[in-house]
Scaffold this motif. Structure first.
Motif, PDB file in Angstrom:
ATOM      1  N   ARG A   1      35.572  52.921  80.129  1.00  0.00           N
ATOM      2  CA  ARG A   1      35.342  53.472  81.469  1.00  0.00           C
ATOM      3  C   ARG A   1      35.575  54.963  81.401  1.00  0.00           C
ATOM      4  NH1 ARG A   1      38.537  53.840  86.296  1.00  0.00           N
ATOM      5  NH2 ARG A   1      40.282  52.656  85.455  1.00  0.00           N
ATOM      6  N   PHE A   2      34.709  55.717  82.082  1.00  0.00           N
ATOM      7  CA  PHE A   2      34.830  57.168  82.072  1.00  0.00           C
ATOM      8  C   PHE A   2      34.726  57.658  83.505  1.00  0.00           C
ATOM      9  CE2 PHE A   2      33.146  61.516  81.071  1.00  0.00           C
ATOM     10  CZ  PHE A   2      34.249  61.944  80.345  1.00  0.00           C
ATOM     11  N   GLY A   3      35.820  58.189  84.039  1.00  0.00           N
ATOM     12  CA  GLY A   3      35.788  58.639  85.422  1.00  0.00           C
ATOM     13  C   GLY A   3      37.176  58.954  85.943  1.00  0.00           C
ATOM     14  N   VAL A   4      37.308  58.852  87.265  1.00  0.00           N
ATOM     15  CA  VAL A   4      38.578  59.161  87.921  1.00  0.00           C
ATOM     16  C   VAL A   4      39.541  57.983  87.709  1.00  0.00           C
ATOM     17  CG1 VAL A   4      39.671  59.617  90.161  1.00  0.00           C
ATOM     18  CG2 VAL A   4      37.423  60.612  89.640  1.00  0.00           C
TER      19      VAL A   4
ATOM     20  N   VAL B   1      42.852  56.383  88.817  1.00  0.00           N
ATOM     21  CA  VAL B   1      43.795  56.506  89.934  1.00  0.00           C
ATOM     22  C   VAL B   1      45.143  55.900  89.561  1.00  0.00           C
ATOM     23  CG1 VAL B   1      41.939  56.450  91.644  1.00  0.00           C
ATOM     24  CG2 VAL B   1      43.126  54.321  91.063  1.00  0.00           C
TER      25      VAL B   1
ATOM     26  N   HIS C   1      47.743  53.487  91.071  1.00  0.00           N
ATOM     27  CA  HIS C   1      47.804  52.505  92.163  1.00  0.00           C
ATOM     28  C   HIS C   1      48.980  52.751  93.087  1.00  0.00           C
ATOM     29  CE1 HIS C   1      45.973  50.575  88.584  1.00  0.00           C
ATOM     30  NE2 HIS C   1      45.044  50.331  89.461  1.00  0.00           N
TER      31      HIS C   1
ATOM     32  N   TYR D   1      49.363  50.736  96.481  1.00  0.00           N
ATOM     33  CA  TYR D   1      49.324  49.441  95.786  1.00  0.00           C
ATOM     34  C   TYR D   1      50.599  49.332  94.950  1.00  0.00           C
ATOM     35  CZ  TYR D   1      44.565  49.087  97.381  1.00  0.00           C
ATOM     36  OH  TYR D   1      43.458  49.008  98.181  1.00  0.00           O
TER      37      TYR D   1
ATOM     38  N   THR E   1      42.695  43.102  87.443  1.00  0.00           N
ATOM     39  CA  THR E   1      42.260  44.374  86.859  1.00  0.00           C
ATOM     40  C   THR E   1      42.258  44.360  85.329  1.00  0.00           C
ATOM     41  OG1 THR E   1      44.494  45.187  87.261  1.00  0.00           O
ATOM     42  CG2 THR E   1      42.792  45.877  88.802  1.00  0.00           C
TER      43      THR E   1
ATOM     44  N   LEU F   1      38.186  59.252  95.121  1.00  0.00           N
ATOM     45  CA  LEU F   1      39.031  58.263  94.446  1.00  0.00           C
ATOM     46  C   LEU F   1      38.271  56.977  94.158  1.00  0.00           C
ATOM     47  CD1 LEU F   1      42.266  58.723  96.570  1.00  0.00           C
ATOM     48  CD2 LEU F   1      42.011  59.280  94.147  1.00  0.00           C
TER      49      LEU F   1
ATOM     50  N   GLN G   1      35.095  56.244  89.736  1.00  0.00           N
ATOM     51  CA  GLN G   1      35.996  55.677  88.735  1.00  0.00           C
ATOM     52  C   GLN G   1      35.258  55.313  87.444  1.00  0.00           C
ATOM     53  OE1 GLN G   1      38.738  52.694  90.060  1.00  0.00           O
ATOM     54  NE2 GLN G   1      39.056  53.679  92.021  1.00  0.00           N
TER      55      GLN G   1
ATOM     56  N   GLY H   1      37.148  49.620  87.051  1.00  0.00           N
ATOM     57  CA  GLY H   1      37.947  50.475  87.914  1.00  0.00           C
ATOM     58  C   GLY H   1      38.624  49.638  88.988  1.00  0.00           C
ATOM     59  N   PHE H   2      39.096  50.291  90.022  1.00  0.00           N
ATOM     60  CA  PHE H   2      39.919  49.624  91.018  1.00  0.00           C
ATOM     61  C   PHE H   2      39.366  49.917  92.397  1.00  0.00           C
ATOM     62  CE2 PHE H   2      43.789  49.302  93.627  1.00  0.00           C
ATOM     63  CZ  PHE H   2      44.155  48.019  93.288  1.00  0.00           C
ATOM     64  N   ASP H   3      38.943  48.866  93.099  1.00  0.00           N
ATOM     65  CA  ASP H   3      38.310  49.047  94.405  1.00  0.00           C
ATOM     66  C   ASP H   3      39.350  49.389  95.464  1.00  0.00           C
ATOM     67  OD1 ASP H   3      36.714  49.044  96.592  1.00  0.00           O
ATOM     68  OD2 ASP H   3      36.170  46.923  96.493  1.00  0.00           O
ATOM     69  N   LEU H   4      39.253  50.595  96.019  1.00  0.00           N
ATOM     70  CA  LEU H   4      40.223  51.046  97.022  1.00  0.00           C
ATOM     71  C   LEU H   4      39.707  50.874  98.439  1.00  0.00           C
ATOM     72  CD1 LEU H   4      41.143  54.352  95.211  1.00  0.00           C
ATOM     73  CD2 LEU H   4      42.664  52.400  95.481  1.00  0.00           C
ATOM     74  N   SER H   5      38.478  50.372  98.572  1.00  0.00           N
ATOM     75  CA  SER H   5      37.892  50.336  99.923  1.00  0.00           C
ATOM     76  C   SER H   5      38.425  49.165 100.733  1.00  0.00           C
ATOM     77  CB  SER H   5      36.382  50.262  99.831  1.00  0.00           C
ATOM     78  OG  SER H   5      36.001  49.116  99.107  1.00  0.00           O
TER      79      SER H   5
END
Lengths: 170, 149
Positions: free
Chosen positions: A54-57, A59, A61, A66, A95, B11, B15, B145-149
């Protein structure tokens, strides 16, 4: 799969993140003796080959609310672990899902998943739902909520001496 | 920190498939309808407040170098001291206390197998506590990635 020294150096340079500069690949390239296009094509290649999943932001948690982060580990017969692993991984709130080596006798568990939620009750409900859906109740399991984070950053696989050599060669 | 709608989209929407082109932040800005400077500023703030760990790559374990999940059973009164000693290794990238008798869990990555073994042995020696090496055998998830919505 071959990963050459330059790929390793590239992964090491971005381990702490891309520079927040209008032309980040150019900045990285200057550090490695590559041009911007070479950096971009190497990254595309690493993604295509699955080295970069994966390539991106990325975060955190916890900071986003979270705060209930559970690692669930089951003791599953080896012959069933692949089928159940894929089923667990398909749940949207899971995840991460891995098979790992057991460490007997202290740790008999071999199938892991990670669930991030806003509170423990929600995560407990998700674990119960998952267990029911996939018939996991009969297997021994451990649920480990995280309590304190001491460190979180990108993995650093690269070697600094290699970077030095590359820069010297550029 | 209160998140603006631009923050939330930064955010949640980037992702994965981060733009691989000379001006990636300008591309994000165009999608969000803001300026490139604002994207850079918001990302810097989100990094600063801790919501963003980094803009970068997740490396699939087992494809480059060597890595593992390790765990230890640390007496409660030594937990901070041991955790700090472990976090000090540059090879350690995640290090968490978890709610279990086996209470300290950390991920270690190194350029090769020999260095990985060396780090785990060194942690064991330095702390005097056995390290369980829970080596990856098979990954099952696809990292979206991680769904924040």
């Amino acid at each position: 799969m071959t990963i050459d020294g330059t790929d390793r150096a590239l992964l090491a340079v971005i381990a702490d993140g891309l520079p927040l500069d209008p032309r980040p690949y150019n900045v990285i390239g200057r550090r490695l003796g590559l041009d911007e296009e070479q950096v971009i094509s190497r990254l595309k290649n690493l993604i295509r080959r699955g080295v970069i999943s994966r390539f991106g932001v990325i975060v955190r948690h916890r900071e986003l609310g979270y705060t209930a982060n559970a690692m669930v580990a089951w003791d599953i017969p080896d012959r069933r672990v692949h089928v159940l692993g894929r089923k667990i991984a398909a749940h949207p709130f899971v995840t991460l899902c891995y098979q790992r080596r057991r460490h007997l006798p202290q740790w008999p568990y071999n199938l892991y998943c990670m669930i991030h939620g806003k509170d423990r009750e929600m995560v407990q409900d998700q674990i119960a739902g998952l267990s029911g859906d996939e018939g996991l109740e009969k297997f021994d399991r451990a649920v480990l909520f995280s309590k304190r984070r001491f460190k979180q950053r990108g993995a650093c696989y690269g070697a600094a001496p290699l970077l030095g050599r590359l820069k010297g060669a550029a | 920190m209160n998140l603006t709608s631009v923050d939330q989209r930064l955010l949640n929407d980037f992702q994965r498939d981060f733009p691989l082109e000379p001006r990636p932040y300008a591309r994000m800005a165009a999608k969000l309808g803001v300026g490139e400077g604002e994207v850079l500023e918001r990302l810097a703030d989100l990094r600063c407040c801790g919501a963003v760990s980094r803009v970068g790559a997740v490396v699939q374990p087992g494809t480059v170098g060597a890595s593992t999940l390790a765990a230890m059973q640390v007496p409660q009164d030594r937990l901070e001291e041991v955790a700090d000693a472990i976090s000090a290794y540059p090879e350690v990238n995640h290090n968490y206390e978890r709610d279990h008798a086996i209470n300290l869990w950390f991920v270690t990555a190194a350029p090769d197998e020999a260095r990985l073994e060396e780090v785990l042995a060194s942690i064991e020696k330095e702390t005097g506590i056995p390290v369980m090496d829970l080596r990856l055998m098979a990954p099952f998830h696809i990292d979206l990635g991680f769904d924040l919505s």
